[in-house]
Each structure stands twice: as structure tokens, then as C-alpha cells.
Design an enzyme around this catalytic site. Structure first.
Site, PDB file in Angstrom:
ATOM      1  CE1 TYR A 116       9.846   4.269  15.755  1.00  0.00           C
ATOM      2  CE2 TYR A 116       9.469   2.181  16.977  1.00  0.00           C
ATOM      3  CZ  TYR A 116       9.438   3.604  17.067  1.00  0.00           C
ATOM      4  OH  TYR A 116       8.709   4.238  18.014  1.00  0.00           O
ATOM      5  CD  GLU A 124       8.809  -2.740  18.060  1.00  0.00           C
ATOM      6  OE1 GLU A 124       7.835  -2.795  18.671  1.00  0.00           O
ATOM      7  OE2 GLU A 124       9.301  -3.883  17.332  1.00  0.00           O
ATOM      8  CE1 TYR A 128      13.106  10.346   5.557  1.00  0.00           C
ATOM      9  CE2 TYR A 128      11.529   8.757   6.884  1.00  0.00           C
ATOM     10  CZ  TYR A 128      11.776  10.188   6.226  1.00  0.00           C
ATOM     11  OH  TYR A 128      11.090  10.975   6.742  1.00  0.00           O
ATOM     12  CB  SER A 171       9.538   2.876  21.336  1.00  0.00           C
ATOM     13  OG  SER A 171       8.719   1.865  21.055  1.00  0.00           O
TER      14      SER A 171
HETATM   15  P1  NAP Z   1       3.030   9.435  14.169  1.00  0.00           P
HETATM   16  O1  NAP Z   1       1.438   9.493  14.586  1.00  0.00           O
HETATM   17  O2  NAP Z   1       3.306   8.611  13.286  1.00  0.00           O
HETATM   18  O3  NAP Z   1       3.538  10.904  14.159  1.00  0.00           O
HETATM   19  C1  NAP Z   1       4.753  10.964  13.744  1.00  0.00           C
HETATM   20  C2  NAP Z   1       5.087  12.388  13.334  1.00  0.00           C
HETATM   21  O4  NAP Z   1       6.432  12.771  13.206  1.00  0.00           O
HETATM   22  C3  NAP Z   1       4.044  13.186  12.353  1.00  0.00           C
HETATM   23  O5  NAP Z   1       4.013  14.515  12.827  1.00  0.00           O
HETATM   24  C4  NAP Z   1       5.015  12.956  11.328  1.00  0.00           C
HETATM   25  O6  NAP Z   1       4.947  14.117  10.368  1.00  0.00           O
HETATM   26  C5  NAP Z   1       6.552  13.619  11.888  1.00  0.00           C
HETATM   27  N1  NAP Z   1       7.474  13.247  11.103  1.00  0.00           N
HETATM   28  C6  NAP Z   1       7.683  12.129  10.387  1.00  0.00           C
HETATM   29  N2  NAP Z   1       9.043  12.113   9.695  1.00  0.00           N
HETATM   30  C7  NAP Z   1       9.538  13.332   9.818  1.00  0.00           C
HETATM   31  C8  NAP Z   1      10.643  14.131   9.393  1.00  0.00           C
HETATM   32  N3  NAP Z   1      11.551  13.706   8.655  1.00  0.00           N
HETATM   33  N4  NAP Z   1      10.652  15.550   9.665  1.00  0.00           N
HETATM   34  C9  NAP Z   1       9.783  15.790  10.561  1.00  0.00           C
HETATM   35  N5  NAP Z   1       8.734  15.434  11.072  1.00  0.00           N
HETATM   36  C10 NAP Z   1       8.571  14.102  10.792  1.00  0.00           C
HETATM   37  O7  NAP Z   1       3.410   8.967  15.854  1.00  0.00           O
HETATM   38  P2  NAP Z   1       2.750   9.004  17.098  1.00  0.00           P
HETATM   39  O8  NAP Z   1       2.170   7.756  17.549  1.00  0.00           O
HETATM   40  O9  NAP Z   1       2.284  10.318  17.452  1.00  0.00           O
HETATM   41  O10 NAP Z   1       4.256   8.838  18.194  1.00  0.00           O
HETATM   42  C11 NAP Z   1       4.942   9.827  18.531  1.00  0.00           C
HETATM   43  C12 NAP Z   1       6.282   9.592  18.706  1.00  0.00           C
HETATM   44  O11 NAP Z   1       6.314   8.479  20.033  1.00  0.00           O
HETATM   45  C13 NAP Z   1       7.082   8.926  17.675  1.00  0.00           C
HETATM   46  O12 NAP Z   1       8.604   9.186  18.043  1.00  0.00           O
HETATM   47  C14 NAP Z   1       6.863   7.325  17.844  1.00  0.00           C
HETATM   48  O13 NAP Z   1       8.069   6.729  17.589  1.00  0.00           O
HETATM   49  C15 NAP Z   1       6.922   7.647  19.473  1.00  0.00           C
HETATM   50  N6  NAP Z   1       6.202   6.308  20.137  1.00  0.00           N
HETATM   51  C16 NAP Z   1       4.851   6.222  19.973  1.00  0.00           C
HETATM   52  C17 NAP Z   1       4.211   5.193  20.459  1.00  0.00           C
HETATM   53  C18 NAP Z   1       2.849   4.806  20.280  1.00  0.00           C
HETATM   54  O14 NAP Z   1       2.292   3.742  20.527  1.00  0.00           O
HETATM   55  N7  NAP Z   1       1.862   5.785  19.651  1.00  0.00           N
HETATM   56  C19 NAP Z   1       4.625   4.557  21.509  1.00  0.00           C
HETATM   57  C20 NAP Z   1       6.152   4.729  21.861  1.00  0.00           C
HETATM   58  C21 NAP Z   1       6.790   5.664  21.038  1.00  0.00           C
HETATM   59  P3  NAP Z   1       3.823  13.922   9.201  1.00  0.00           P
HETATM   60  O15 NAP Z   1       2.447  14.190   9.758  1.00  0.00           O
HETATM   61  O16 NAP Z   1       3.919  14.826   7.947  1.00  0.00           O
HETATM   62  O17 NAP Z   1       3.914  12.506   8.748  1.00  0.00           O
HETATM   63  N1  GDD Z   2       0.575  -2.369  11.402  1.00  0.00           N
HETATM   64  C1  GDD Z   2       0.148  -3.618  11.365  1.00  0.00           C
HETATM   65  N2  GDD Z   2      -0.817  -4.022  10.344  1.00  0.00           N
HETATM   66  N3  GDD Z   2       0.237  -4.619  12.533  1.00  0.00           N
HETATM   67  C2  GDD Z   2      -0.329  -5.814  12.430  1.00  0.00           C
HETATM   68  C3  GDD Z   2      -0.753  -6.140  11.254  1.00  0.00           C
HETATM   69  C4  GDD Z   2      -1.159  -5.370  10.396  1.00  0.00           C
HETATM   70  O1  GDD Z   2      -1.810  -5.760   9.357  1.00  0.00           O
HETATM   71  N4  GDD Z   2      -1.360  -7.537  11.617  1.00  0.00           N
HETATM   72  C5  GDD Z   2      -0.788  -7.794  12.659  1.00  0.00           C
HETATM   73  N5  GDD Z   2       0.069  -6.973  13.229  1.00  0.00           N
HETATM   74  C6  GDD Z   2       0.850  -6.796  14.408  1.00  0.00           C
HETATM   75  C7  GDD Z   2       2.291  -6.377  14.352  1.00  0.00           C
HETATM   76  O2  GDD Z   2       3.065  -7.521  13.792  1.00  0.00           O
HETATM   77  C8  GDD Z   2       2.474  -6.075  15.660  1.00  0.00           C
HETATM   78  O3  GDD Z   2       2.989  -7.406  16.587  1.00  0.00           O
HETATM   79  C9  GDD Z   2       1.119  -5.422  16.461  1.00  0.00           C
HETATM   80  O4  GDD Z   2       0.380  -6.043  15.593  1.00  0.00           O
HETATM   81  C10 GDD Z   2       1.214  -4.269  16.445  1.00  0.00           C
HETATM   82  O5  GDD Z   2       1.568  -3.652  15.294  1.00  0.00           O
HETATM   83  P1  GDD Z   2       1.414  -1.661  15.072  1.00  0.00           P
HETATM   84  O6  GDD Z   2       0.122  -1.458  15.349  1.00  0.00           O
HETATM   85  O7  GDD Z   2       2.042  -1.786  13.722  1.00  0.00           O
HETATM   86  O8  GDD Z   2       2.555  -1.105  16.512  1.00  0.00           O
HETATM   87  P2  GDD Z   2       3.812  -1.586  16.786  1.00  0.00           P
HETATM   88  O9  GDD Z   2       3.778  -2.490  18.306  1.00  0.00           O
HETATM   89  O10 GDD Z   2       4.827  -2.416  15.728  1.00  0.00           O
HETATM   90  O11 GDD Z   2       4.487  -0.239  17.001  1.00  0.00           O
HETATM   91  C11 GDD Z   2       3.697   0.764  17.569  1.00  0.00           C
HETATM   92  O12 GDD Z   2       4.055   0.812  18.970  1.00  0.00           O
HETATM   93  C12 GDD Z   2       5.420   1.132  19.361  1.00  0.00           C
HETATM   94  C13 GDD Z   2       5.500   0.943  20.905  1.00  0.00           C
HETATM   95  O13 GDD Z   2       5.803  -0.411  21.187  1.00  0.00           O
HETATM   96  C14 GDD Z   2       4.264   2.253  16.780  1.00  0.00           C
HETATM   97  O14 GDD Z   2       3.320   3.241  17.508  1.00  0.00           O
HETATM   98  C15 GDD Z   2       5.612   2.477  17.252  1.00  0.00           C
HETATM   99  O15 GDD Z   2       5.888   3.913  17.007  1.00  0.00           O
HETATM  100  C16 GDD Z   2       5.724   2.518  18.693  1.00  0.00           C
HETATM  101  O16 GDD Z   2       7.138   2.880  19.249  1.00  0.00           O
END
Ligand code: NAP
Ligand code: GDD
Length: 357
Positions: A154, A133, A101, A131
Site C-alpha cells: 500500500y 504510511e 491489485y 499518506s
Molecule cells: P476508505 O474509507 O477505505 O474509502 C476508499 C474509497 O475508495 C471507497 O469509496 C471505495 O469504494 C473506493 N475504491 C476502492 N477501490 C476502488 C476502485 N477499484 N475503483 C473505484 N473506487 C474504489 O478510505 P478513507 O479512509 O476514506 O481514505 C480516503 C483516501 O485517503 C484513500 O486513498 C486512503 O488511502 C487515503 N488516506 C487515508 C487516511 C486515513 O487515515 N483515513 C490517511 C492517509 C491517506 P467502496 O466504498 O466501493 O469500497
Molecule cells: N487494522 C488492524 N486490525 N490494525 C491493527 C490490529 C487489527 O486487528 N491490531 C493492531 N493493529 C495495528 C496495525 O498493525 C497498525 O500498526 C495500527 O494498528 C493501525 O492500523 P490501521 O488502523 O489498519 O491503520 P494503518 O495505520 O495501517 O493505515 C491507515 O492509516 C494510513 C495513514 O497512516 C489507513 O487509513 C491507510 O489508508 C492510511 O494511509
């Protein structure tokens, strides 16, 4: 003539802040939302103006990134000047449970949009939410020239989408940018990402609604910034003459443990009394350290983050306390005022608690 933008992922953390920002810049904003049996627009409800009212500039459409026909029709009918593609299955841990997915939405979703733009022969500018990531285990600091080493379904999906964006730029002359953003957080962060999971748990503990907080790997280090500042970087990328890719982050990393210590200490709690480790939250493969070398975005776009790590913690803890009706400690609000940023966001309350992640 005001500009128009289409945002996928408009209901997410970044989508909601970007919508606020673009509306403040005079844009007409169009957003793709998923059909759900419950309301899923709580992050943008405060921005919505009834379409029958004069001056309405926010328009929402049902659709899904798996549905190329709908995405294509929307782009053709709206003909936006800019597309911000933020929609994704964005949770790294969940991507191990749903790899297929995640590939369909996070990787192929980008191709569906790029193809729709190409086929419509449009001039619109395209932003891909890439990202940090994607760097996975490549040692920090990471910049635009750092090789990718994705460590999750991802991250692998994002690497595919990154290269498709570049391919359409080079092959078809599309104005297409990759914003390689490092972690950015806020009171609107999804409740299963670690920062929000921690700050939300603190409020619940203070309110007597939660006893323990179960976490996974505390050693991983992330470069955490404040999300509203990052959406301005996205916009800046699309205002340039030529499309390019930009790393965006603070250049400072902290471990999950440091985030926990800082937040619990701010709330006057001893974290060791409340935090327990549950291996359920470990990932089969982990990205250990992410630290941005964001010199290019600073030099070329003049973008620089203001909110510090400690301030971010305070903003999020305060907001989660306020959301539960507790008196916030106040330093979060003070930090925002100091930087001339908007006052504290209301955190979103999820009364049932939802699934942990
Ligand atoms: P988020 O809060 O998880 O929002 C994801 C959005 O995508 C939500 O509006 C969700 O809709 C929508 N979505 C998920 N599956 C979909 C589908 N099948 N069709 C249409 N829409 C769908 O993510 P975010 O933190 O705002 O991040 C925005 C983007 O930046 C993402 O692409 C993420 O991977 C990327 N990114 C985030 C970070 C970070 O630290 N936040 C860093 C680097 C990159 P619903 O509300 O309905 O679930
Ligand atoms: N979610 C989560 N939950 N993370 C945990 C936990 C827990 O209970 N305990 C420890 N962690 C650690 C994860 O293993 C990871 O190393 C770190 O906390 C951050 O996890 P997340 O907050 O889930 O973010 P992420 O870094 O994996 O991913 C986010 O940042 C990416 C950019 O680097 C997401 O926003 C991605 O969409 C984004 O691309």
C-alpha cells in the site's frame, strides 16, 4: 457560478465528509462509485437528493479506477473545477494479500486520472490522497522533507502516486497537490481499521453480542485525528494560488494499546478481560511510529485540528453504542458541541460483522 468537484472514493469515510463539506460550500459534487450487487452508498445516502428535484447538486456515476476509459470520459464530460482523488485500496494489511491489485488501483489509478486531465487539456485542480504510511520506518516527527521508507505494498503504491502527482505538476504545469495525511478516524471509519474495530467491539460487548476482541500489534503508534477536520485541509490545499504538498496531522502519537485502554476505560470495561492477540493481524513489515510535524499546513493554510485523542475515543465509542441502540455515555457529543462541530454521526451498522482486518 458555483464550483464543481469530482470525488473518487466518495463512498468512503473521507469522501462522505468531503461531500458534506463541499455541498455546504455551494459546490456541485460529482462522485465515482463502484457497481456492486449490494448497496454501497450508506455513508452518503443522507446527502442524496432525487435528480428530478430542483436543486439536486450531488451526481453519482458508476466506474472503477482500473477503467481508464470511463475515468477519462467522466472527467471530459463533467469538466470539474477540482478533483479530489480519494479512491484507493486503502487497507495496509490487505495490501499484503493483494499487492498487484493494490498497485493497479492505489498507484495506477492516480496515473489514469492525471493522464485524463492532461489529455483533456483542462485547468482543473487535483488533490492526491497521499499518506503518512509512505514514511514507514523513517523516525518521527515526519514532515514534507522527510524521506520515504514504505513498509507495505500500500505504502509503495502511494509513494508512486505521490511522485506521479509531482511529475505532472512539474512536467505539464498541472495544479496538483499531495495531502500527506496522518491517520484520521470517525464513526464512519471502515470497521476493519483498528480504532473502529475497537470501538465497535466495545458496543458489541456491552450489548452482549461479542465476547472477545482479537487484535495484532498493540505497540505501534499512530497520530490519530478526527476525519471531518481533515477534509477541510484537503479543500484548503486546492484554494491556494500555487499547488504544493502538505503534511496534516495532530503532532501527537498514541499506541494501539493506549487507544484500547482509553476506549475500554471510557465504557467502564477492563480491556484485559476482553482483548486477545491473534498473530493473523500482524503485518509482515510494520510501520512503528508516525507523528506529524504539521507546521507547514498550520503556517500556510491556518489549519489546526481541534479534537483531541481522548475526545476522538469518546466520539467513536458513543457513536457505536448509539448504532446498537445503547444509551451513549455522552462525552463524545459534549466534545463536538464544545468545538462547535456537527453533532454525533450515526455509526454505520454492519449487522453481519463482515471480515475482520
Ligand atoms: P476508505 O474509507 O477505505 O474509502 C476508499 C474509497 O475508495 C471507497 O469509496 C471505495 O469504494 C473506493 N475504491 C476502492 N477501490 C476502488 C476502485 N477499484 N475503483 C473505484 N473506487 C474504489 O478510505 P478513507 O479512509 O476514506 O481514505 C480516503 C483516501 O485517503 C484513500 O486513498 C486512503 O488511502 C487515503 N488516506 C487515508 C487516511 C486515513 O487515515 N483515513 C490517511 C492517509 C491517506 P467502496 O466504498 O466501493 O469500497
Ligand atoms: N487494522 C488492524 N486490525 N490494525 C491493527 C490490529 C487489527 O486487528 N491490531 C493492531 N493493529 C495495528 C496495525 O498493525 C497498525 O500498526 C495500527 O494498528 C493501525 O492500523 P490501521 O488502523 O489498519 O491503520 P494503518 O495505520 O495501517 O493505515 C491507515 O492509516 C494510513 C495513514 O497512516 C489507513 O487509513 C491507510 O489508508 C492510511 O494511509
Amino acid at each position: 457560478m458555483s464550483k464543481s468537484a469530482l470525488i473518487t472514493g466518495i463512498t468512503g469515510q473521507d469522501g462522505s465528509y468531503l461531500t458534506e463539506f463541499l455541498l455546504s460550500q455551494g459546490y456541485e459534487v460529482h462522485g465515482l462509485i463502484r457497481r456492486a450487487s449490494t448497496f454501497n452508498t450508506s455513508r452518503i445516502d443522507h446527502l442524496f437528493v432525487d435528480l428530478h428535484e430542483p436543486g439536486a447538486r450531488l451526481f453519482l456515476y458508476h466506474g472503477d479506477l482500473s477503467d481508464g476509459t470511463q475515468v477519462s470520459n467522466l472527467i471530459y464530460n463533467i469538466k470539474p473545477d477540482e478533483i479530489y482523488h480519494l479512491g484507493a485500496q486503502s487497507h495496509v494489511r490487505v495490501s499484503f494479500d493483494m499487492p498487484e491489485y493494490t498497485g493497479n488501483i492505489t498507484a495506477l489509478g492516480t496515473t489514469r486520472l492525471l493522464e485524463a486531465i492532461r489529455k483533456a487539456g483542462m485547468k482543473c485542480k487535483f488533490y492526491q490522497a497521499s499518506s503518512s504510511e509512505m514514511f514507514g520506518n523513517t523516525p518521527p516527527p515526519q514532515n514534507e522533507d522527510t524521506p520515504f521508507c514504505p513498509r507495505s505494498p500500500y505504502a509503495s503504491a502511494k509513494v508512486y502516486a505521490y511522485w506521479m502527482t509531482i511529475n505532472y505538476r512539474e512536467g505539464y504545469g498541472l495544479f496538483a497537490c499531495n495531502g500527506i495525511l496522518f491517520n484520521h478516524e470517525s464513526p464512519r471509519r471502515g470497521e476493519t481499521f483498528v480504532t473502529r474495530k475497537v470501538t465497535r467491539a466495545i458496543a458489541h460487548i456491552l450489548a452482549g453480542k461479542q465476547q472477545y476482541l482479537y487484535l495484532g500489534n498493540l505497540k505501534a503508534k499512530r497520530d490519530w485525528g478526527y476525519a471531518p477536520e481533515y477534509v477541510e485541509a484537503m479543500w484548503l490545499m486546492l484554494q491556494q494560488e500555487k499547488s504544493d504538498d502538505f503534511v496534516t496531522g495532530t503532532g501527537e502519537a498514541h499506541s494501539v494499546k493506549e487507544f484500547v485502554e482509553e476506549s475500554f476505560a471510557y465504557a467502564g470495561l477492563d480491556w484485559e478481560k476482553y482483548v486477545r492477540i491473534d498473530p493473523r493481524y500482524f503485518r509482515p513489515t510494520e510501520t512503528e511510529v508516525l507523528i506529524a510535524d504539521a507546521s507547514k499546513v498550520r503556517r500556510r493554510l491556518g489549519w489546526e485540528p481541534k479534537v483531541t485523542f481522548k475526545e476522538l475515543v469518546r466520539i467513536m465509542v458513543d457513536a457505536d453504542m448509539e448504532a446498537l441502540g445503547l444509551e451513549p455515555l455522552g462525552e463524545g457529543r459534549a466534545a463536538l458541541a464544545r468545538h462547535g462541530l456537527n453533532m454525533l454521526d450515526r455509526a454505520l451498522i454492519n449487522p453481519t460483522g463482515g471480515m475482520e482486518g
